[in-house]
Motif scaffolding. Structure first.
Motif, PDB file in Angstrom:
ATOM      1  N   GLY A  10       0.771  -1.238   0.000  1.00 24.89           N
ATOM      2  CA  GLY A  10       0.000   0.000   0.000  1.00 24.89           C
ATOM      3  C   GLY A  10       0.800   1.284   0.000  1.00 24.89           C
ATOM      4  N   GLU A  11       2.131   1.182   0.030  1.00 25.56           N
ATOM      5  CA  GLU A  11       2.961   2.388   0.014  1.00 25.56           C
ATOM      6  C   GLU A  11       3.872   2.385  -1.202  1.00 25.56           C
ATOM      7  OE1 GLU A  11       4.024   3.628   4.520  1.00 25.56           O
ATOM      8  OE2 GLU A  11       4.746   1.661   3.899  1.00 25.56           O
ATOM      9  N   VAL A  12       4.217   3.591  -1.681  1.00 24.47           N
ATOM     10  CA  VAL A  12       5.259   3.684  -2.697  1.00 24.47           C
ATOM     11  C   VAL A  12       6.578   3.690  -1.937  1.00 24.47           C
ATOM     12  CG1 VAL A  12       6.301   5.127  -4.464  1.00 24.47           C
ATOM     13  CG2 VAL A  12       3.819   4.884  -4.363  1.00 24.47           C
ATOM     14  N   VAL A  13       7.351   2.603  -2.037  1.00 22.49           N
ATOM     15  CA  VAL A  13       8.567   2.504  -1.230  1.00 22.49           C
ATOM     16  C   VAL A  13       9.792   3.045  -1.957  1.00 22.49           C
ATOM     17  CG1 VAL A  13       7.725   0.596   0.207  1.00 22.49           C
ATOM     18  CG2 VAL A  13       8.985   0.102  -1.909  1.00 22.49           C
ATOM     19  N   GLU A  14       9.700   3.146  -3.298  1.00 19.74           N
ATOM     20  CA  GLU A  14      10.797   3.766  -4.037  1.00 19.74           C
ATOM     21  C   GLU A  14      10.250   4.320  -5.327  1.00 19.74           C
ATOM     22  OE1 GLU A  14      14.335   1.403  -4.369  1.00 19.74           O
ATOM     23  OE2 GLU A  14      15.451   3.006  -5.359  1.00 19.74           O
ATOM     24  N   SER A  15      10.752   5.493  -5.711  1.00 19.14           N
ATOM     25  CA  SER A  15      10.312   6.108  -6.952  1.00 19.14           C
ATOM     26  C   SER A  15      11.528   6.738  -7.602  1.00 19.14           C
ATOM     27  CB  SER A  15       9.247   7.160  -6.632  1.00 19.14           C
ATOM     28  OG  SER A  15       8.827   7.780  -7.822  1.00 19.14           O
ATOM     29  N   ALA A  16      11.673   6.538  -8.910  1.00 15.54           N
ATOM     30  CA  ALA A  16      12.884   7.030  -9.577  1.00 15.54           C
ATOM     31  C   ALA A  16      12.696   7.030 -11.079  1.00 15.54           C
ATOM     32  CB  ALA A  16      14.075   6.132  -9.227  1.00 15.54           C
ATOM     33  N   PRO A  17      13.520   7.835 -11.792  1.00 13.83           N
ATOM     34  CA  PRO A  17      13.580   7.671 -13.243  1.00 13.83           C
ATOM     35  C   PRO A  17      14.063   6.246 -13.534  1.00 13.83           C
ATOM     36  CG  PRO A  17      14.736   9.670 -12.536  1.00 13.83           C
ATOM     37  CD  PRO A  17      14.418   8.893 -11.298  1.00 13.83           C
ATOM     38  N   THR A  18      13.570   5.647 -14.619  1.00 12.91           N
ATOM     39  CA  THR A  18      13.826   4.222 -14.862  1.00 12.91           C
ATOM     40  C   THR A  18      15.310   3.849 -14.811  1.00 12.91           C
ATOM     41  OG1 THR A  18      11.881   4.236 -16.241  1.00 12.91           O
ATOM     42  CG2 THR A  18      13.297   2.318 -16.433  1.00 12.91           C
ATOM     43  N   ALA A  19      16.135   4.618 -15.508  1.00 11.23           N
ATOM     44  CA  ALA A  19      17.553   4.266 -15.560  1.00 11.23           C
ATOM     45  C   ALA A  19      18.150   4.247 -14.155  1.00 11.23           C
ATOM     46  CB  ALA A  19      18.313   5.251 -16.448  1.00 11.23           C
ATOM     47  N   ALA A  20      17.774   5.241 -13.326  1.00 18.06           N
ATOM     48  CA  ALA A  20      18.322   5.325 -11.971  1.00 18.06           C
ATOM     49  C   ALA A  20      17.859   4.148 -11.127  1.00 18.06           C
ATOM     50  CB  ALA A  20      17.911   6.644 -11.315  1.00 18.06           C
ATOM     51  N   LEU A  21      16.597   3.752 -11.298  1.00 16.63           N
ATOM     52  CA  LEU A  21      16.089   2.658 -10.479  1.00 16.63           C
ATOM     53  C   LEU A  21      16.849   1.359 -10.748  1.00 16.63           C
ATOM     54  CD1 LEU A  21      13.380   2.069  -8.549  1.00 16.63           C
ATOM     55  CD2 LEU A  21      13.136   0.393 -10.364  1.00 16.63           C
ATOM     56  N   PHE A  22      17.097   1.082 -12.026  1.00 15.22           N
ATOM     57  CA  PHE A  22      17.778  -0.169 -12.347  1.00 15.22           C
ATOM     58  C   PHE A  22      19.279  -0.094 -12.070  1.00 15.22           C
ATOM     59  CE2 PHE A  22      13.745  -0.844 -14.379  1.00 15.22           C
ATOM     60  CZ  PHE A  22      13.529  -2.199 -14.205  1.00 15.22           C
ATOM     61  N   ARG A  34      11.330   9.133   4.402  1.00 17.59           N
ATOM     62  CA  ARG A  34      11.465   9.054   2.951  1.00 17.59           C
ATOM     63  C   ARG A  34      12.720   9.846   2.597  1.00 17.59           C
ATOM     64  NH1 ARG A  34       7.999   7.330  -0.777  1.00 17.59           N
ATOM     65  NH2 ARG A  34       6.350   7.185   0.767  1.00 17.59           N
ATOM     66  N   ARG A  35      13.660   9.199   1.941  1.00 21.40           N
ATOM     67  CA  ARG A  35      14.944   9.854   1.699  1.00 21.40           C
ATOM     68  C   ARG A  35      15.169  10.081   0.214  1.00 21.40           C
ATOM     69  NH1 ARG A  35      18.221   8.957   6.201  1.00 21.40           N
ATOM     70  NH2 ARG A  35      17.597   7.237   7.571  1.00 21.40           N
ATOM     71  N   ALA A  36      15.803  11.224  -0.093  1.00 25.50           N
ATOM     72  CA  ALA A  36      16.143  11.515  -1.489  1.00 25.50           C
ATOM     73  C   ALA A  36      17.543  10.982  -1.765  1.00 25.50           C
ATOM     74  CB  ALA A  36      16.101  13.015  -1.733  1.00 25.50           C
ATOM     75  N   VAL A  37      17.714  10.342  -2.922  1.00 21.60           N
ATOM     76  CA  VAL A  37      19.041   9.823  -3.267  1.00 21.60           C
ATOM     77  C   VAL A  37      19.614  10.465  -4.511  1.00 21.60           C
ATOM     78  CG1 VAL A  37      19.814   7.591  -2.478  1.00 21.60           C
ATOM     79  CG2 VAL A  37      17.657   7.736  -3.672  1.00 21.60           C
ATOM     80  N   GLY A  38      18.766  11.040  -5.340  1.00 20.29           N
ATOM     81  CA  GLY A  38      19.249  11.633  -6.572  1.00 20.29           C
ATOM     82  C   GLY A  38      18.112  12.425  -7.149  1.00 20.29           C
ATOM     83  N   PRO A  39      18.296  13.013  -8.342  1.00 25.17           N
ATOM     84  CA  PRO A  39      17.211  13.789  -8.938  1.00 25.17           C
ATOM     85  C   PRO A  39      15.975  12.922  -9.134  1.00 25.17           C
ATOM     86  CG  PRO A  39      19.246  13.969 -10.232  1.00 25.17           C
ATOM     87  CD  PRO A  39      19.493  12.932  -9.191  1.00 25.17           C
ATOM     88  N   GLY A  40      14.899  13.264  -8.461  1.00 25.02           N
ATOM     89  CA  GLY A  40      13.647  12.534  -8.618  1.00 25.02           C
ATOM     90  C   GLY A  40      13.683  11.116  -8.081  1.00 25.02           C
ATOM     91  N   HIS A  41      14.677  10.781  -7.286  1.00 34.32           N
ATOM     92  CA  HIS A  41      14.826   9.413  -6.785  1.00 34.32           C
ATOM     93  C   HIS A  41      14.714   9.413  -5.258  1.00 34.32           C
ATOM     94  CE1 HIS A  41      17.385   5.433  -6.994  1.00 34.32           C
ATOM     95  NE2 HIS A  41      16.307   5.308  -6.247  1.00 34.32           N
ATOM     96  N   GLU A  42      13.673   8.734  -4.752  1.00 35.74           N
ATOM     97  CA  GLU A  42      13.452   8.681  -3.308  1.00 35.74           C
ATOM     98  C   GLU A  42      13.176   7.253  -2.874  1.00 35.74           C
ATOM     99  OE1 GLU A  42      10.759  12.653  -2.582  1.00 35.74           O
ATOM    100  OE2 GLU A  42       9.748  10.714  -2.769  1.00 35.74           O
ATOM    101  N   PHE A  43      13.470   6.961  -1.615  1.00 37.57           N
ATOM    102  CA  PHE A  43      13.033   5.671  -1.076  1.00 37.57           C
ATOM    103  C   PHE A  43      12.643   5.798   0.380  1.00 37.57           C
ATOM    104  CE2 PHE A  43      16.727   3.553   1.180  1.00 37.57           C
ATOM    105  CZ  PHE A  43      17.581   4.641   1.152  1.00 37.57           C
ATOM    106  N   LEU A  44      11.808   4.856   0.812  1.00 37.67           N
ATOM    107  CA  LEU A  44      11.198   4.915   2.134  1.00 37.67           C
ATOM    108  C   LEU A  44      11.832   3.834   2.999  1.00 37.67           C
ATOM    109  CD1 LEU A  44       8.696   6.173   3.680  1.00 37.67           C
ATOM    110  CD2 LEU A  44       7.406   4.217   2.848  1.00 37.67           C
ATOM    111  N   CYS A  45      12.785   4.236   3.862  1.00 39.82           N
ATOM    112  CA  CYS A  45      13.571   3.227   4.590  1.00 39.82           C
ATOM    113  C   CYS A  45      14.416   3.922   5.646  1.00 39.82           C
ATOM    114  CB  CYS A  45      14.466   2.507   3.577  1.00 39.82           C
ATOM    115  SG  CYS A  45      15.498   1.206   4.266  1.00 39.82           S
ATOM    116  N   THR A  46      14.768   3.170   6.692  1.00 35.65           N
ATOM    117  CA  THR A  46      15.620   3.759   7.725  1.00 35.65           C
ATOM    118  C   THR A  46      17.102   3.694   7.358  1.00 35.65           C
ATOM    119  OG1 THR A  46      15.781   1.634   8.832  1.00 35.65           O
ATOM    120  CG2 THR A  46      14.015   3.089   9.581  1.00 35.65           C
TER     121      THR A  46
END
Ligand SMILES: Nc1ncnc2c1ncn2[C@@H]1O[C@H](COP(=O)(O)OP(=O)(O)OP(=O)(O)O)[C@@H](O)[C@H]1O
Ligand SMILES: Nc1ncnc2c1ncn2[C@@H]1O[C@H](COP(=O)(O)OP(=O)(O)O)[C@@H](O)[C@H]1O
Ligand code: SF4
Ligand code: SF4
Ligand SMILES: [Mg+2]
Ligand SMILES: [Mg+2]
Lengths: 328, 334
Positions: free
Chosen positions: A228-240, A303-315
């Motif tokens: 039920g949560e978006v745990v990571e969101s990123a541009p495709t290339a960054a995610l992979f 929710r932490r930012a890792v790069g442009p448009g790239h976030e993830f939900l984690c400690t």
């Protein structure tokens, strides 16, 4: 790139099941945004919540659901049904959910246009149907107009449904597992078609899938959903290239990729299954399956930012993943 | 081919010219139509190997599986398991040799029986195994597939999809068969659970020296598990080869199209043009000549009029007129 659909803080409950728990996502014009995750993660419910198609008894709340500058939260049922099939359209895994078995393809396709554009002549509507059937790669579209859905193969029905969804030139297309039931050969044809239509018509597409192969090949942006949560969101290339969330990394390691995992080596796997989350649940929902779970994962998860448009939900700190080998 | 395994006298599975026709009634007055689901299939699967079977929906994969399991009588041809004619064996002997694992564990498990009893079923059906031994073997098997004692007391509905598939695997293996026929064993499962089940199947094969016939429409999965691959099209095997050879250098135009349509999780590659057109195959109406010709991007004059015959390759066969041409263009070799 301008946002066409913005969803923020979406929550959907069915009694004692919290199906969507604060999901946010943005679909830009001309872009494909993939929502990926295993079954039961809340992907379909998210889509249905946006379309105003949730089952009776569902409770929807959101901070924002904005489509083309218009807030959908306050819209009446009539206003929503005017939007649906017109400016926003949806296609489903099973084409028979949107096709009526007792009417011909032609009468269903023309009806959509004439409902949303009163005053359209029948001849004009038929022309448009023929044009779109041709556009989705159906040979002899004139003949298909007179056929009933059951007379078509699964792949053809899926194309008819896409053509029907395009009758009123929607700006947003939501496709829920549109190729899951199809052969890989037909799947490739349908996905190519969607990409082409997007290029030609500037469509925004929200594509729901559980298949990371599809995500890699068609998405501009990806949101990974878990419980039920978006745990990571990123541009495709960054995610992979740099997956951060332990769930994303786990999913990637489970997929057999030719040449990557030797035949006699085990695939990566995630122990356990997707849990069912009750309302009021606190902390990370992945913690009973996560190899990195620690005490703090049971309380507030940032929710932490890792790069442009790239976030993830984690400690975990954003650079934890860099220290780990990329999943096999 | 797995030559490292003890050199068995017989292939684990051998099928000879297997054919199965279904007569489908289409109403009161219309003549019944003939659906040719399996149309002259022959191959051998050496003991210890995994034959992957791939092909589009309706090409006859499940029918082939049911013929090999003896769940369906062939219209013509024969099946040998471990060198013995299936048709000449009684059910109990057959059950000791070959067992199925199907796609939908829910449909294949009796909902009113506990897991422990479901797994015991094949042992009980043998009729001559003492109760204590049954109990011992069931407990051992449940443990082997990763199910707890407590899960053994549950009903199928109380288990997840992956756990139900573990039950189906335990039931298939409890008689210690030589051969297991897996028909889409992970297609209904999530990827994380699919990985768990594939790893389990691989481990069991290694430890118990099993031979698998492994049907799947997921080519990446087949590439991961199979040692040999057979590609089916409208009831025939149009190409068979060692897995590595087939995935590295597919020869039949249909195999190439199938492989081209696999979407690996590699961003930036886009979706390939498979080039098959939109004519779908219909087993009630098999095209003359090469049955693939209406969709084949390389079809030429000979294809619609003459059916190609299997031509031997280094590790299998391929059925296409282009191979003839290639052979003719080469100087005669030994
Ligand atoms: N009992 C039956 N009666 C009539 N026709 C049948 C029967 N069983 C199978 N068929 C037909 O035989 C053909 C092959 O079916 P089969 O189930 O073997 O395909 P498959 O390759 O397993 O497909 P899928 O990938 O969809 O499982 C199909 O056209 C099917 O409709
Ligand atoms: N109509 C409904 N009534 C009750 N629960 C539902 C309903 N629809 C979905 N759910 C539950 O919501 C959760 C998310 O479901 P869904 O969005 O369909 O998942 P998926 O990610 O597979 O599309 C699941 O736990 C599901 O059982
Ligand atoms: S918050 Fe904790 S349990 Fe959740 S994914 Fe991150 S490390 Fe794992
Ligand atoms: S025989 Fe002809 S139609 Fe058949 S696969 Fe070969 S080239 Fe294509
Ligand atoms: Mg869904
Ligand atoms: Mg089948």
């Amino acid at each position: 790139m301008s946002a066409l659909l913005e969803v923020a803080g979406l929550q959907v409950r069915f009694g004692e099941v919290a199906a969507v728990r604060g999901a946010s996502l943005t679909v830009n014009r001309g872009e494909t945004h993939c929502l990926v995750g295993e079954s039961g993660c809340g992907k379909s419910v998210t889509a249905l919540a946006v379309m105003g198609l949730l089952a009776r008894g569902a409770k929807r709340e959101a901070e924002r659901i904005v489509f083309a500058g218009q807030d959908l939260r306050g819209l009446s049922d009539r206003a929503m049904s005017r939007l649906r099939g017109d400016r926003m359209a949806m296609i489903f895994q099973e084409p028979m959910t949107s096709l009526n078995p007792s009417y011909t393809i032609g009468s269903q396709m023309t009806e959509v246009l004439r409902r949303h554009r009163p005053g359209t002549t029948r001849a004009r509507a038929v022309d448009r149907a023929v044009e779109l059937l041709g556009r989705v790669g159906i040979t002899a579209p004139g003949m298909r107009l007179g056929q009933y859905p059951h007379q078509l193969s699964g792949g053809l029905r899926q194309r008819v449904m896409i053509a029907m969804a395009l009758m009123c030139e929607p700006e947003l297309l939501i496709a829920d597992e549109p190729t899951t039931a199809l052969d890989v050969t037909v799947q490739a044809q349908i996905l190519r078609l969607l990409a082409e239509l997007q290029r030609d018509l500037g469509l925004a597409i929200l594509l729901i899938t559980h298949d990371l192969g599809i995500v890699a090949r068609v998405a501009h942006r990806v949101s990974v959903m878990y419980a039920g949560e978006v745990v990571e969101s990123a541009p495709t290339a960054a995610l992979f290239a740099a997956p951060c969330h332990p769930y994303t990394r786990g999913l990637l390691s489970c997929v057999p990729v030719p040449g990557k995992v030797r035949r006699d080596q085990p695939l990566g796997s995630i122990p356990g299954v997707v849990p069912r989350i009750p309302p009021g649940f606190a902390g990370c929902a992945f913690r009973d399956r996560c190899a990195h779970a620690r005490a703090e994962c049971a309380s507030n998860v940032p929710r932490r930012a890792v790069g442009p448009g790239h976030e993830f939900l984690c400690t975990l700190a954003p650079d934890w993943a860099c220290a780990e080998p990329v999943p096999a | 081919m797995n030559v490292a395994a003890a050199p068995a006298a017989h292939p684990a599975i051998e099928v000879r010219d297997l054919r199965r026709v279904f007569r489908v009634r289409q109403g009161l007055f219309a003549p019944p139509r003939e659906v040719v689901a399996v149309d002259g299939v022959s191959f051998r699967v050496p003991a210890g190997s995994v034959l992957g079977v791939v092909g589009e929906s309706g090409c006859g994969k499940s029918t082939l599986a049911r013929l090999i399991l003896g769940l369906l009588p062939p219209t013509a041809g024969e099946v040998l398991v471990d060198g013995r004619r299936l048709a000449e064996m009684d059910r109990r002997a057959r059950a000791r040799l070959i067992q199925p694992v199907f796609q939908d564990p829910f449909a294949s498990l009796n909902p009113r029986r506990r897991v422990r009893d479901i797994v015991a079923m094949p042992l009980v059906a043998q009729g001559d195994i003492p109760r204590e031994e049954i109990g011992r073997r069931v407990a051992e098997m449940l443990d082997r597939v990763g199910l707890s004692r407590e899960q053994g007391d549950r009903f199928p509905a109380q288990l997840s999809g992956g756990q139900r598939q573990r039950v189906a695997i335990a039931r298939a293996l409890v008689l210690r068969p030589r051969v297991v026929v897996c028909d889409e064993p992970t297609s209904a499962l999530d990827v994380s659970v699919q990985a768990q089940i594939l790893n389990l199947l691989a481990e069991l094969r290694r430890d118990l020296g099993l031979t698998y016939l492994f049907i799947s429409h997921n080519l990446a999965v087949v590439e991961h598990v199979a040692t040999e691959v057979a590609v089916m099209y409208l009831g025939r095997i149009v190409e068979r080869a060692e897995a590595e050879a087939l995935f590295a250098a597919p020869r039949h135009p249909y195999t190439r199209a199938l492989l081209a349509s696999v979407l690996t999780p590699e961003p930036g590659l886009g979706v390939p043009d498979v080039g098959l057109g939109d004519v779908m195959p219909d087993p009630a109406n098999i095209p003359p000549g090469c049955r693939f010709h209406p969709r084949c991007p390389l079809a030429f004059a000979r294809c619609p009029v003459e059916a190609p015959i299997p031509i031997a390759t280094a590790t299998g066969i391929v059925e296409c007129h282009l191979e003839d041409r290639a052979a003719a263009a080469q100087p005669a070799a030994a």
